[in-house]
Design a protein around this motif. Structure first.
Motif, PDB file in Angstrom:
ATOM      1  N   THR A  88      13.397  10.996   2.786  1.00  0.00           N
ATOM      2  CA  THR A  88      13.559  10.782   1.347  1.00  0.00           C
ATOM      3  C   THR A  88      14.971  11.040   0.834  1.00  0.00           C
ATOM      4  O   THR A  88      15.264  10.742  -0.322  1.00  0.00           O
ATOM      5  CB  THR A  88      12.572  11.673   0.568  1.00  0.00           C
ATOM      6  N   ASP A 110       0.831  -1.191   0.000  1.00  0.00           N
ATOM      7  CA  ASP A 110       0.000   0.000   0.000  1.00  0.00           C
ATOM      8  C   ASP A 110       0.877   1.258   0.000  1.00  0.00           C
ATOM      9  O   ASP A 110       2.029   1.226   0.437  1.00  0.00           O
ATOM     10  CB  ASP A 110      -0.902  -0.012   1.239  1.00  0.00           C
ATOM     11  N   GLU A 111       0.324   2.373  -0.481  1.00  0.00           N
ATOM     12  CA  GLU A 111       1.083   3.616  -0.571  1.00  0.00           C
ATOM     13  C   GLU A 111       1.657   4.057   0.772  1.00  0.00           C
ATOM     14  O   GLU A 111       2.711   4.674   0.837  1.00  0.00           O
ATOM     15  CB  GLU A 111       0.210   4.737  -1.144  1.00  0.00           C
ATOM     16  N   ASN A 112       0.958   3.734   1.856  1.00  0.00           N
ATOM     17  CA  ASN A 112       1.428   4.123   3.191  1.00  0.00           C
ATOM     18  C   ASN A 112       1.881   2.919   4.009  1.00  0.00           C
ATOM     19  O   ASN A 112       1.968   2.997   5.240  1.00  0.00           O
ATOM     20  CB  ASN A 112       0.318   4.876   3.934  1.00  0.00           C
ATOM     21  N   VAL A 168      12.469   4.015  -2.751  1.00  0.00           N
ATOM     22  CA  VAL A 168      11.651   3.255  -1.794  1.00  0.00           C
ATOM     23  C   VAL A 168      12.479   2.503  -0.752  1.00  0.00           C
ATOM     24  O   VAL A 168      11.926   2.010   0.232  1.00  0.00           O
ATOM     25  CB  VAL A 168      10.731   2.250  -2.521  1.00  0.00           C
ATOM     26  N   ASP A 182      14.385   2.153   2.348  1.00  0.00           N
ATOM     27  CA  ASP A 182      14.449   2.986   3.554  1.00  0.00           C
ATOM     28  C   ASP A 182      15.590   2.567   4.479  1.00  0.00           C
ATOM     29  O   ASP A 182      16.312   3.408   5.004  1.00  0.00           O
ATOM     30  CB  ASP A 182      13.129   2.897   4.310  1.00  0.00           C
ATOM     31  N   LYS A 210       9.524   1.418   1.700  1.00  0.00           N
ATOM     32  CA  LYS A 210       8.310   2.212   1.893  1.00  0.00           C
ATOM     33  C   LYS A 210       8.086   3.056   0.643  1.00  0.00           C
ATOM     34  O   LYS A 210       9.030   3.642   0.111  1.00  0.00           O
ATOM     35  CB  LYS A 210       8.441   3.145   3.099  1.00  0.00           C
ATOM     36  N   LYS A 211       6.850   3.147   0.196  1.00  0.00           N
ATOM     37  CA  LYS A 211       6.551   3.981  -0.973  1.00  0.00           C
ATOM     38  C   LYS A 211       6.460   5.457  -0.596  1.00  0.00           C
ATOM     39  O   LYS A 211       6.764   6.334  -1.406  1.00  0.00           O
ATOM     40  CB  LYS A 211       5.238   3.517  -1.611  1.00  0.00           C
ATOM     41  N   ASN A 212       6.004   5.717   0.611  1.00  0.00           N
ATOM     42  CA  ASN A 212       5.864   7.093   1.088  1.00  0.00           C
ATOM     43  C   ASN A 212       6.844   7.310   2.228  1.00  0.00           C
ATOM     44  O   ASN A 212       6.467   7.366   3.392  1.00  0.00           O
ATOM     45  CB  ASN A 212       4.433   7.329   1.571  1.00  0.00           C
ATOM     46  N   ARG A 213       8.116   7.472   1.898  1.00  0.00           N
ATOM     47  CA  ARG A 213       9.144   7.557   2.927  1.00  0.00           C
ATOM     48  C   ARG A 213       9.169   8.929   3.589  1.00  0.00           C
ATOM     49  O   ARG A 213       9.014   9.961   2.929  1.00  0.00           O
ATOM     50  CB  ARG A 213      10.517   7.272   2.327  1.00  0.00           C
ATOM     51  N   GLU A 214       9.411   8.942   4.889  1.00  0.00           N
ATOM     52  CA  GLU A 214       9.578  10.192   5.618  1.00  0.00           C
ATOM     53  C   GLU A 214      10.966  10.771   5.367  1.00  0.00           C
ATOM     54  O   GLU A 214      11.148  11.978   5.246  1.00  0.00           O
ATOM     55  CB  GLU A 214       9.371   9.948   7.116  1.00  0.00           C
ATOM     56  N   THR A 259       4.447  -0.572   4.936  1.00  0.00           N
ATOM     57  CA  THR A 259       5.865  -0.877   5.158  1.00  0.00           C
ATOM     58  C   THR A 259       6.120  -2.329   4.789  1.00  0.00           C
ATOM     59  O   THR A 259       5.325  -3.214   5.109  1.00  0.00           O
ATOM     60  CB  THR A 259       6.262  -0.650   6.629  1.00  0.00           C
TER      61      THR A 259
END
Length: 524
Positions: free
Chosen positions: A411, A347-349, A380, A382, A405-409, A351
């Motif tokens: 980056t 999923d986009e959010n 992606v 991390d 992760k697709k939405n990494r904090e 792990t």
């Protein structure tokens, strides 16, 4: 149940397995031992459910006291069966209960046919219900006619009767809703059988400490998950470990290629009281025939078979899981193919955490292209965690955990953790201890440089290293005492040269006595 009581239960179960397995290998006897434990669990759950219904109706009788031959009892038995199928997913009659059959075995009766009929009846009771897929062919590995159990039917019957009698004496305490004693004992046995099964163990079991590490990573900061997925789920222990780390998981998904292990995973779910409507385990080759491709998951975890072979058919370049990369993982090493598949279903959010051999960090060719695309184009990757060597059954190679992760904090960097020296050496293999896990998780959460242990490397640094993720390039574990003493090395080389000259002289003198030319004459 206390930890001491749990250890006693585990010891009892293992002693039964050890005493009764005869000439069978651990992986062979496993199917029988775990199958009968599962049968006992289903029976005890049926008894508890039926007794609850009888009590609610104000009846002063227990399920075990009901008899199919008693006309007055038949309506109760049928009503209980109907409710049981809808609520717990299957149904048993009083005469089919584990205790009833074990008692007949203790009396010297021939029970093999009764057991076979009962196991078949459990599967058939689910036909047409929502639980049918979860119970279909669940007991197919319990071959009661195998000569490995005995040369004659009577020999086999005597052995099985002993197993049932021993297990019947153990209280699994499943009435305690806060306790997972049976599930823990089951997992313990899976681990013990894995240890005895050697190389075959990798097909169905991930050591608990590694499972815990992956579970803590994918659940970090979360109290519940909508879904968790393992594309190579083995016995399902990794999925269950993720479930333990949060308050609830709405749905558990898994896929397993090996038929026997697939059955084991389904049993493991039910034994851990995962309702049949809350898990979906499929049996197929994930890379070739993925069964959940229409879904994305909050958490994705896996311990795929290391460097497994796969087809790498060029047609896969048209598959959405692989097409964007322009390259396929080599046919001799499917590691990166599993990474691509897992990322596609994340999923986009969500792990993702996967255990892989170290080679995926630095191997070139198509794997290097895929690795660069993951970093440069998708950004992606991390965290990379290096694990100790020899912590998996059947292989001594060092491994690593890739966290994606697709939405990494974060980056602009990748975290590298070198935990390769964090282990306790045991008889046959190394083991991660709780304090080692704490160190890794602490470094993962804090995301700071730790001397000789962790490094937050910028993407520019990774790029300068040609997207090579080999951990020693980033985490310097060089110790002062390991410094090279050039004077000492020069002295050793000098000694070798002197010894070599002495040896040459001995050979030359020997050749002279024999009247032949010395091979070192020209050198002298």
């Amino acid at each position: 149940m206390t930890q001491v009581q749990l250890q006693q239960l585990q010891k009892q179960l293992w002693n039964i397995a050890n005493d009764l397995r005869g000439k069978m290998g651990a992986d062979e006897f496993r199917d029988y031992m775990l199958g009968f434990i599962f049968f006992k669990y289903l029976s005890e759950k049926s008894v508890n459910f039926a007794n609850g219904l009888l009590k609610d109706e104000g009846e002063d009788i227990t399920f075990l006291e009901l008899h199919e031959s008693n006309d007055e009892h038949v309506p109760y038995i049928e009503a209980i069966k109907t409710n049981s199928i809808s609520e717990v997913g299957y149904a048993l009659s009083p005469s089919q209960l584990f205790h009833s059959i074990a008692e007949r075995g203790r009396q010297g009766e021939f029970i093999l046919d009764d057991i076979a009929a009962t196991l078949k009846a459990i599967e058939q009771s689910t036909l047409g219900s929502d639980s049918a897929d979860d119970f279909a062919n669940l007991f197919e590995d319990l071959d009661l006619n195998s000569t490995k159990l005995g040369n004659t039917a009577n020999d086999r019957n005597e052995l099985i009767a002993k197993i049932l009698s021993h297990l019947d004496k153990i209280d699994f305490d499943i009435s305690n809703t806060e306790s997972d004693v049976l599930g823990d004992a089951y997992e313990y046995l899976i681990g013990e059988f894995a240890s005895g099964a050697g190389k075959k163990a990798g097909e169905f079991y991930t050591p608990q400490t590694v499972s815990t590490l992956l579970a803590k990573i994918v659940t970090q900061g979360k109290e519940r998950l909508r879904s968790v997925y393992d594309p190579t789920c083995g016995s399902g222990s990794l999925l269950l470990r993720v479930k333990r780390e949060v308050q609830d998981v709405d749905m558990i998904y898994g896929q397993e290629m090996n038929r026997t292990t697939y059955n084991l995973a389904r049993m493991n779910m039910i034994l851990h009281d995962v309702h049949f409507a809350k898990f979906d385990i499929k049996q197929e080759d994930t890379l070739i025939r993925p069964q959940h491709l229409d879904k994305c998951f909050d958490a994705v975890v896996a311990n795929p078979p290391f460097s497994a072979k796969w087809s790498a058919d060029p047609l896969f370049l048209q598959d959405e899981r692989f097409s964007a990369f322009g390259k396929l993982a080599p046919s001799s090493k499917a590691d990166m193919a599993f990474v691509q598949h897992m990322l596609y279903q994340l999923d986009e959010n969500g792990t993702m955490a996967v255990v892989l051999p170290h080679g995926v960090l630095f191997r070139g060719s198509s794997e290097g292209v895929i690795r660069q695309y993951l970093i440069e184009q998708l950004n992606v990757i991390d965290t990379i965690i290096g694990l100790p060597a020899n912590i998996f059954y059947g292989t001594s190679i060092p491994t690593c955990v890739l966290v994606l992760k697709k939405n990494r904090e974060h980056t602009d960097n990748i975290l590298f953790i070198d935990a390769s020296n964090d282990f306790e050496k045991q008889k046959n293999q190394n083991k991660l201890l709780p304090e080692h896990l704490d160190n890794i998780i602490g470094a993962f959460e804090n995301r700071q440089d730790i001397e000789k242990y962790a490094k937050v490397a910028s993407l520019a640094e990774v790029q300068a290293n040609d997207y090579n993720l080999n951990i020693p390039r980033y985490v310097d574990t060089f110790e002062a005492e390991d410094e090279i003493d050039l004077d000492a090395i020069a002295k050793q080389l000098q000694d070798l040269e002197v010894n070599s000259q002495a040896t040459d002289k001995v050979i030359a003198d020997f050749c002279k006595k024999l009247g032949i030319d010395s091979p070192f004459a020209e050198a002298k």
